[in-house]
Design a protein around this motif. Structure first.
Motif, PDB file in Angstrom:
ATOM      1  N   THR A   1      12.232   9.099 -28.001  1.00 41.05           N
ATOM      2  CA  THR A   1      11.726   9.782 -26.807  1.00 41.05           C
ATOM      3  C   THR A   1      12.609   9.444 -25.619  1.00 41.05           C
ATOM      4  O   THR A   1      13.288   8.418 -25.600  1.00 41.05           O
ATOM      5  CB  THR A   1      10.280   9.371 -26.471  1.00 41.05           C
ATOM      6  OG1 THR A   1      10.231   7.955 -26.270  1.00 41.05           O
ATOM      7  CG2 THR A   1       9.307   9.776 -27.565  1.00 41.05           C
ATOM      8  N   MET A   2      12.573  10.322 -24.632  1.00 40.14           N
ATOM      9  CA  MET A   2      13.264  10.036 -23.377  1.00 40.14           C
ATOM     10  C   MET A   2      12.214   9.956 -22.270  1.00 40.14           C
ATOM     11  O   MET A   2      11.160  10.585 -22.348  1.00 40.14           O
ATOM     12  CB  MET A   2      14.307  11.098 -23.064  1.00 40.14           C
ATOM     13  CG  MET A   2      13.803  12.495 -22.878  1.00 40.14           C
ATOM     14  SD  MET A   2      15.208  13.608 -22.552  1.00 40.14           S
ATOM     15  CE  MET A   2      14.372  15.189 -22.595  1.00 40.14           C
ATOM     16  N   THR A   3      12.520   9.152 -21.281  1.00 33.87           N
ATOM     17  CA  THR A   3      11.668   9.073 -20.103  1.00 33.87           C
ATOM     18  C   THR A   3      12.151  10.146 -19.143  1.00 33.87           C
ATOM     19  O   THR A   3      13.354  10.276 -18.899  1.00 33.87           O
ATOM     20  CB  THR A   3      11.760   7.686 -19.454  1.00 33.87           C
ATOM     21  OG1 THR A   3      11.356   6.703 -20.413  1.00 33.87           O
ATOM     22  CG2 THR A   3      10.870   7.589 -18.232  1.00 33.87           C
ATOM     23  N   LEU A   4      11.217  10.932 -18.647  1.00 36.06           N
ATOM     24  CA  LEU A   4      11.518  11.987 -17.672  1.00 36.06           C
ATOM     25  C   LEU A   4      11.134  11.501 -16.276  1.00 36.06           C
ATOM     26  O   LEU A   4      10.077  10.893 -16.093  1.00 36.06           O
ATOM     27  CB  LEU A   4      10.703  13.247 -17.963  1.00 36.06           C
ATOM     28  CG  LEU A   4      10.890  13.935 -19.306  1.00 36.06           C
ATOM     29  CD1 LEU A   4       9.879  15.075 -19.443  1.00 36.06           C
ATOM     30  CD2 LEU A   4      12.304  14.455 -19.441  1.00 36.06           C
TER      31      LEU A   4
ATOM     32  N   SER B   1       7.264  10.284 -17.074  1.00 32.26           N
ATOM     33  CA  SER B   1       6.552  10.593 -18.310  1.00 32.26           C
ATOM     34  C   SER B   1       7.541  10.469 -19.459  1.00 32.26           C
ATOM     35  O   SER B   1       8.727  10.210 -19.233  1.00 32.26           O
ATOM     36  CB  SER B   1       5.946  12.002 -18.239  1.00 32.26           C
ATOM     37  OG  SER B   1       6.955  12.951 -17.950  1.00 32.26           O
ATOM     38  N   ILE B   2       7.069  10.644 -20.670  1.00 35.15           N
ATOM     39  CA  ILE B   2       7.973  10.614 -21.816  1.00 35.15           C
ATOM     40  C   ILE B   2       7.846  11.912 -22.597  1.00 35.15           C
ATOM     41  O   ILE B   2       6.831  12.604 -22.508  1.00 35.15           O
ATOM     42  CB  ILE B   2       7.719   9.412 -22.763  1.00 35.15           C
ATOM     43  CG1 ILE B   2       6.330   9.480 -23.385  1.00 35.15           C
ATOM     44  CG2 ILE B   2       7.947   8.098 -22.049  1.00 35.15           C
ATOM     45  CD1 ILE B   2       6.178   8.606 -24.609  1.00 35.15           C
TER      46      ILE B   2
ATOM     47  N   GLY C   1      15.645  13.551 -13.768  1.00 37.78           N
ATOM     48  CA  GLY C   1      16.259  12.354 -14.330  1.00 37.78           C
ATOM     49  C   GLY C   1      15.746  12.131 -15.740  1.00 37.78           C
ATOM     50  O   GLY C   1      14.572  12.391 -16.025  1.00 37.78           O
ATOM     51  N   ILE C   2      16.650  11.696 -16.641  1.00 37.42           N
ATOM     52  CA  ILE C   2      16.237  11.308 -17.985  1.00 37.42           C
ATOM     53  C   ILE C   2      16.794   9.918 -18.268  1.00 37.42           C
ATOM     54  O   ILE C   2      17.863   9.559 -17.751  1.00 37.42           O
ATOM     55  CB  ILE C   2      16.665  12.331 -19.063  1.00 37.42           C
ATOM     56  CG1 ILE C   2      18.174  12.530 -19.095  1.00 37.42           C
ATOM     57  CG2 ILE C   2      15.945  13.665 -18.836  1.00 37.42           C
ATOM     58  CD1 ILE C   2      18.654  13.445 -20.229  1.00 37.42           C
ATOM     59  N   LEU C   3      16.054   9.149 -19.046  1.00 33.91           N
ATOM     60  CA  LEU C   3      16.419   7.763 -19.327  1.00 33.91           C
ATOM     61  C   LEU C   3      16.190   7.460 -20.792  1.00 33.91           C
ATOM     62  O   LEU C   3      15.160   7.831 -21.357  1.00 33.91           O
ATOM     63  CB  LEU C   3      15.556   6.815 -18.476  1.00 33.91           C
ATOM     64  CG  LEU C   3      15.628   5.328 -18.795  1.00 33.91           C
ATOM     65  CD1 LEU C   3      16.963   4.742 -18.342  1.00 33.91           C
ATOM     66  CD2 LEU C   3      14.473   4.595 -18.121  1.00 33.91           C
TER      67      LEU C   3
END
Length: 170
Positions: free
Chosen positions: A21-24, A36-37, A70-72
């Motif tokens: 998953t990525m964090t949004l 969020s993810i 942003g994505i993390l």
């Protein structure tokens, strides 16, 4: 000691490949942030990321507004030798929706099923599920304490103390 660009690129690709998953980081209509993810798939050739999200989630409306997002991606805490120095990569992205009846949607659907299994079949049957593409504009990779890099296109550049002072306005 900073690693070669090829080594750093491989580390980034490995981190992304081993993350589900990525964090949004999205902005609502008032400009307030929300974290969020979401599940994702990554196309290494185009550098784009894709997610499938429910229309019932507030981040879906934020993504549909086409604001920079942003994505993390971050290494798991459990395997980290030092939790504060976990490897992580973040990008600021342009976002656009991929509509259901397009060829790319069907291709991505198969890729989501391959990565996440049968749950994606169920989710894609729900009428509110939507697909979005993320096109990274710039990013940052943190490889540990004192090991940071800026990312832009094919460019990977180390960040040193002077760079941090410049970006802080000093």
């Amino acid at each position: 000691m900073m690693e070669s660009t090829e080594v750093v690129a491989t580390e980034i690709n490995n981190l992304i490949a081993h993350t589900q998953t990525m964090t949004l980081a999205t902005l609502d209509s008032a400009g307030l942030p929300e974290a969020s993810i979401a599940p994702f798939i990554h196309d290494m050739a185009t550098r784009q990321f894709y997610t499938a999200v429910s229309g019932l989630s507030s981040h879906t409306a934020h993504l549909a507004a086409k604001k920079p997002t942003g994505i993390l991606f971050i290494a798991d805490e459990q395997g980290a030798p030092q939790v504060l120095a976990r490897k992580r990569v973040s990008y600021t992205c342009d976002v656009h929706e991929i509509f259901r009846e397009t060829e790319i949607c069907h291709i991505l659907y198969e890729q989501f099923k391959a990565k996440f299994g049968g749950i994606m079949e169920l989710l894609f049957q729900l009428p509110d599920f939507r697909l979005f593409a993320f096109d990274p504009l710039s990013g940052r990779y943190i490889a540990g304490f004192g090991k940071a890099y800026t990312l832009k296109g094919d460019s990977i550049a180390p960040i040193g103390p002077d760079d941090i002072r410049k970006s802080a306005g000093n």
